[in-house]
Structure formats: C-alpha cells, structure tokens
Scaffold this active site. Structure first.
Site, PDB file in Angstrom:
ATOM      1  N   GLU A 191      51.558  -6.954   6.704  1.00  0.00           N
ATOM      2  CA  GLU A 191      51.262  -7.198   8.114  1.00  0.00           C
ATOM      3  C   GLU A 191      51.490  -5.912   8.913  1.00  0.00           C
ATOM      4  O   GLU A 191      50.802  -5.649   9.896  1.00  0.00           O
ATOM      5  CB  GLU A 191      52.182  -8.316   8.639  1.00  0.00           C
ATOM      6  N   SER A 234      58.135  -9.066  10.357  1.00  0.00           N
ATOM      7  CA  SER A 234      57.650  -9.422   9.024  1.00  0.00           C
ATOM      8  C   SER A 234      56.826  -8.280   8.432  1.00  0.00           C
ATOM      9  O   SER A 234      55.940  -7.734   9.087  1.00  0.00           O
ATOM     10  CB  SER A 234      56.775 -10.671   9.102  1.00  0.00           C
ATOM     11  N   ARG A 278      47.267 -13.955  12.448  1.00  0.00           N
ATOM     12  CA  ARG A 278      47.538 -12.499  12.414  1.00  0.00           C
ATOM     13  C   ARG A 278      46.268 -11.676  12.222  1.00  0.00           C
ATOM     14  O   ARG A 278      46.269 -10.661  11.519  1.00  0.00           O
ATOM     15  CB  ARG A 278      48.519 -12.160  11.288  1.00  0.00           C
TER      16      ARG A 278
HETATM   17  N1  EPU Z   1      63.335 -18.322   3.987  1.00  0.00           N
HETATM   18  C1  EPU Z   1      64.137 -18.170   2.894  1.00  0.00           C
HETATM   19  N2  EPU Z   1      64.679 -16.939   2.657  1.00  0.00           N
HETATM   20  C2  EPU Z   1      64.439 -15.869   3.456  1.00  0.00           C
HETATM   21  C3  EPU Z   1      63.590 -16.026   4.562  1.00  0.00           C
HETATM   22  C4  EPU Z   1      63.054 -17.277   4.808  1.00  0.00           C
HETATM   23  O1  EPU Z   1      64.363 -19.094   2.138  1.00  0.00           O
HETATM   24  O2  EPU Z   1      64.951 -14.782   3.162  1.00  0.00           O
HETATM   25  C5  EPU Z   1      62.764 -19.645   4.266  1.00  0.00           C
HETATM   26  C6  EPU Z   1      63.359 -20.232   5.559  1.00  0.00           C
HETATM   27  O3  EPU Z   1      64.574 -20.897   5.306  1.00  0.00           O
HETATM   28  C7  EPU Z   1      62.253 -21.144   6.019  1.00  0.00           C
HETATM   29  C8  EPU Z   1      60.982 -20.468   5.527  1.00  0.00           C
HETATM   30  O4  EPU Z   1      61.372 -19.535   4.517  1.00  0.00           O
HETATM   31  O5  EPU Z   1      62.349 -22.392   5.374  1.00  0.00           O
HETATM   32  C9  EPU Z   1      60.242 -19.739   6.650  1.00  0.00           C
HETATM   33  O6  EPU Z   1      61.078 -18.727   7.219  1.00  0.00           O
HETATM   34  P1  EPU Z   1      61.105 -18.404   8.780  1.00  0.00           P
HETATM   35  O7  EPU Z   1      61.293 -19.669   9.535  1.00  0.00           O
HETATM   36  O8  EPU Z   1      62.056 -17.294   8.988  1.00  0.00           O
HETATM   37  O9  EPU Z   1      59.638 -17.953   9.098  1.00  0.00           O
HETATM   38  P2  EPU Z   1      58.702 -16.876   8.418  1.00  0.00           P
HETATM   39  O10 EPU Z   1      57.554 -17.598   7.819  1.00  0.00           O
HETATM   40  O11 EPU Z   1      59.460 -15.959   7.533  1.00  0.00           O
HETATM   41  C10 EPU Z   1      57.228 -16.515  10.536  1.00  0.00           C
HETATM   42  C11 EPU Z   1      56.583 -15.307  11.151  1.00  0.00           C
HETATM   43  C12 EPU Z   1      57.567 -14.593  12.062  1.00  0.00           C
HETATM   44  C13 EPU Z   1      58.073 -15.560  13.130  1.00  0.00           C
HETATM   45  C14 EPU Z   1      58.718 -16.760  12.439  1.00  0.00           C
HETATM   46  C15 EPU Z   1      59.145 -17.819  13.440  1.00  0.00           C
HETATM   47  C16 EPU Z   1      54.932 -14.391   9.602  1.00  0.00           C
HETATM   48  C17 EPU Z   1      54.634 -13.364   8.569  1.00  0.00           C
HETATM   49  N3  EPU Z   1      56.170 -14.372  10.109  1.00  0.00           N
HETATM   50  O12 EPU Z   1      58.253 -16.031   9.698  1.00  0.00           O
HETATM   51  O13 EPU Z   1      56.864 -13.537  12.682  1.00  0.00           O
HETATM   52  O14 EPU Z   1      59.019 -14.919  13.966  1.00  0.00           O
HETATM   53  O15 EPU Z   1      57.749 -17.371  11.553  1.00  0.00           O
HETATM   54  O16 EPU Z   1      58.046 -18.422  14.010  1.00  0.00           O
HETATM   55  O17 EPU Z   1      54.052 -15.177   9.928  1.00  0.00           O
HETATM   56  C18 EPU Z   1      56.336 -11.226  12.519  1.00  0.00           C
HETATM   57  O18 EPU Z   1      55.166 -11.565  12.364  1.00  0.00           O
HETATM   58  O19 EPU Z   1      56.668 -10.017  12.553  1.00  0.00           O
HETATM   59  C19 EPU Z   1      57.360 -12.244  12.639  1.00  0.00           C
HETATM   60  C20 EPU Z   1      58.646 -11.954  12.688  1.00  0.00           C
END
Ligand code: EPU
Length: 300
Positions: free
Chosen positions: A292, A222, A173
């Site tokens: 972000e 995010s 990012r």
């Molecule tokens: N989780 C929770 N509770 C929540 C949200 C997430 O326990 O409320 C857990 C999920 O179960 C999972 C872990 O946290 O085990 C990661 O969550 P998720 O797979 O949703 O991915 P993320 O790290 O929250 C990142 C990117 C997203 C992208 C997704 C999928 C960042 C900041 N975010 O989200 O990017 O779509 O992976 O690849 O890096 C964005 O940048 O705007 C964005 C949406």
C-alpha cells in the site's frame, strides 16, 4: 522560454529539497525539484517542465504513505502549498477542502462545527489529496462514502475538472489517478450531528488507534493492502514474522502490517524488509500481498 526557466524566474522552483522530513518515515534523500502548488498556473508550468525536460513528476501530500529512496528522487515533486490548505463548511454542510489539508484537522473542525461523517479521518494522518488518490479509509468508512467530487488538474491536457467518486473509480485503497493528475481540492458531504457526539467518536477512534497501532514510532501505517476478506497484519502475525528486521527497520510487535523505523534506518532497509515479508507470505500461503505504501525514487 522553457517552463523550468519561467518557474525559476517566478521563484516557484525549489531545488535539492530534503524529502525525508516531508514524510512520516523521515527517510530518504532530496528531490531534485519541488514546486509548492498554489494553483492551476503552477501545475500547468510544472507539467510542461516535466514534459520538456523528460522528468518524472509525483504528487506528495503529507507523506504518510510514501517511502523516498536513500538517493532521493531525480524528478519533480508537487506539494500542495499554503494556498491549498483552506477549508470551509457551507450552510448546507458541504465541506470544501484544499488538497493540503490534514485529514485529522478536517475531522476535528468538522465535528466541532456540529457536522458528522468525516470523524473517521481522525485516524488517517494523510492529506485531502492523498485521501482522494487512494480512497483512504478506516473504521468501516472510506473516502468514497463522503466525497461529492474532487477538482483534479490533468497534466496531459493542462485543464482542471470536477470528478465524482465514479469518475475516479474509487474502490478499496484505489483510484484511477496517475502521476499526470493532481488533486486541487475536494468537496465532502456531511450531516448535522451534535458536536459532543461527533467529538466522542473522534476520541473513541483515537483510543482504538493508541491501543492497536504503534503510535509514536516512525511508520507509514499499513504496509500492505488487505487481501479480500482477510488482514495482512493478521497473516504476518500468524506466520510469526513480528520483530523480523532489516537493518534498523522491523515488523512492529504491536501490529504485523506496520513496519517501524528506528535510529539509523534507511529506505533500502525498509524496501528489503517489504520484499522479504512479501516473499515469506507468498511462500507460506500462496498470497501475494500488494504494497500500500508507495516507493518514490530508485531502489536497489
Ligand atoms: N491482527 C492480528 N495481529 C496483528 C494485527 C492484526 O491478529 O498483528 C488481527 C486483529 O486482531 C483483527 C484483524 O487482524 O482481528 C484486523 O486488524 P485491524 O483491526 O488492526 O485492521 P487492519 O485490517 O490491520 C485496517 C486498515 C487500517 C485501518 C484499520 C482500522 C488496511 C490495509 N488497513 O487495518 O488502515 O486503520 O483497518 O480501520 O486496510 C492504513 O491503511 O494505513 C491503515 C492503517
């Protein structure tokens, strides 16, 4: 003649343009000036105007990662115009796309043409320019992996040049581009992949998003970058902050790192909620989450 007068005379300068509708949050006030960039000449003039009038300048793509202040933005907004919405695929599979091209469209059309590699862009509602600027990524891929080079206009020298992912210092990012630089177009590498397979991947990503992210709401994806090795959403969830609200903006019940705006929401509500959640996470875990989303304009 000053650049502002030349831009006005050429009909290239719009004034008092509402920015909310140009962002995914739909919040915030107007831009004092807006230039829909057609090419290098517009950029040369806009950066001259910024220097001559002492006005801040920012690039805005599809506004999927931006929050505009309720009072708007008193500077110049640069937005890719129709001339930067082109894209084509060469016989060798190099995709050339203007900075205004929406990423999901690029993903679909590349897949349909039997080329793989850009499917992940279906999950990112931004533009090509935004993807380069923040090394946008999801589902294990990021812009760095597929970008050959980006053509960038440098407002400081009034020249354009091609930059590789290394030149841009792309990492999670992050790029080294600042407000004096504007992405004109980008070249991406793809590989031969049957269209039905590539389109299948696109459908899978869309299904995953519908299940895990609060689609159909006003949000900017995010809110915070993930800290190394962890997920901001998981941390916010674990601290029980889902549902926390300021005015009509609340932490999504579906995903802790998505803040959603309801009817009557203001950009200040959102800005306050980001500050409150950040402070709570810092207090409880010692981790300082870095936003972000980009805040444009003056916030209280
Ligand atoms: N989780 C929770 N509770 C929540 C949200 C997430 O326990 O409320 C857990 C999920 O179960 C999972 C872990 O946290 O085990 C990661 O969550 P998720 O797979 O949703 O991915 P993320 O790290 O929250 C990142 C990117 C997203 C992208 C997704 C999928 C960042 C900041 N975010 O989200 O990017 O779509 O992976 O690849 O890096 C964005 O940048 O705007 C964005 C949406």
């Amino acid at each position: 003649m000053r650049a502002i007068d030349r831009l006005r005379a050429a009909g290239r300068l719009e004034e008092g343009i509402a920015l909310g509708p140009l962002t995914s949050y739909k919040l915030g006030g107007p831009a004092r000036y807006l230039v829909r960039v057609g090419g290098e000449e517009d950029l040369r003039e806009a950066y001259s105007m910024s220097a001559e009038e002492g006005l801040q300048i920012v690039a805005l793509g599809r506004g999927s990662n931006v929050v505009v202040a309720d009072d708007g933005f008193g500077g110049i907004v640069l937005r890719p115009g129709p001339a930067l919405a082109h894209h084509r695929i060469s016989d060798e599979g190099v995709v050339v796309a203007g900075s205004g091209v929406p990423l999901p469209l690029l993903a679909r059309e590349t897949a349909r043409a039997g080329r793989g590699g850009l499917e992940f862009y279906t999950g990112i509602p931004g533009s090509v320019g935004g993807a380069v600027r923040m090394n946008a990524g999801c589902h294990g891929s990021e812009t760095r992996d597929v970008l050959i080079s980006a053509r960038v206009f440098d407002g400081a020298t009034a020249t354009a040049g091609d930059r590789s992912p290394d030149d841009l210092d792309l990492s999670y990012r992050h790029s080294n581009l600042d407000d004096l630089e504007f992405v004109i177009e980008a070249r991406f590498e793809t590989f031969a992949r049957p269209a039905d397979e590539a389109e299948g991947t696109i459908r899978e990503i869309s299904r995953w998003r519908r299940k895990n992210q609060p689609g159909g709401t006003l949000n900017a994806g995010s809110v915070f970058k993930n800290p190394p090795g962890d997920s901001a959403g998981r941390i916010i969830d674990e601290l029980g902050l889902k549902g926390m609200a300021c005015g009509a903006v609340s932490v999504s019940e579906r995903h802790g790192n998505f803040f959603v705006a309801a009817d009557g929401a203001t950009a200040s509500d959102l800005h306050r909620l980001v500050g409150l959640v950040r402070a709570r996470v810092l207090e409880e875990t010692g981790m300082d989450l870095e936003p972000e989303v980009r805040f444009v304009g003056e916030f209280p």
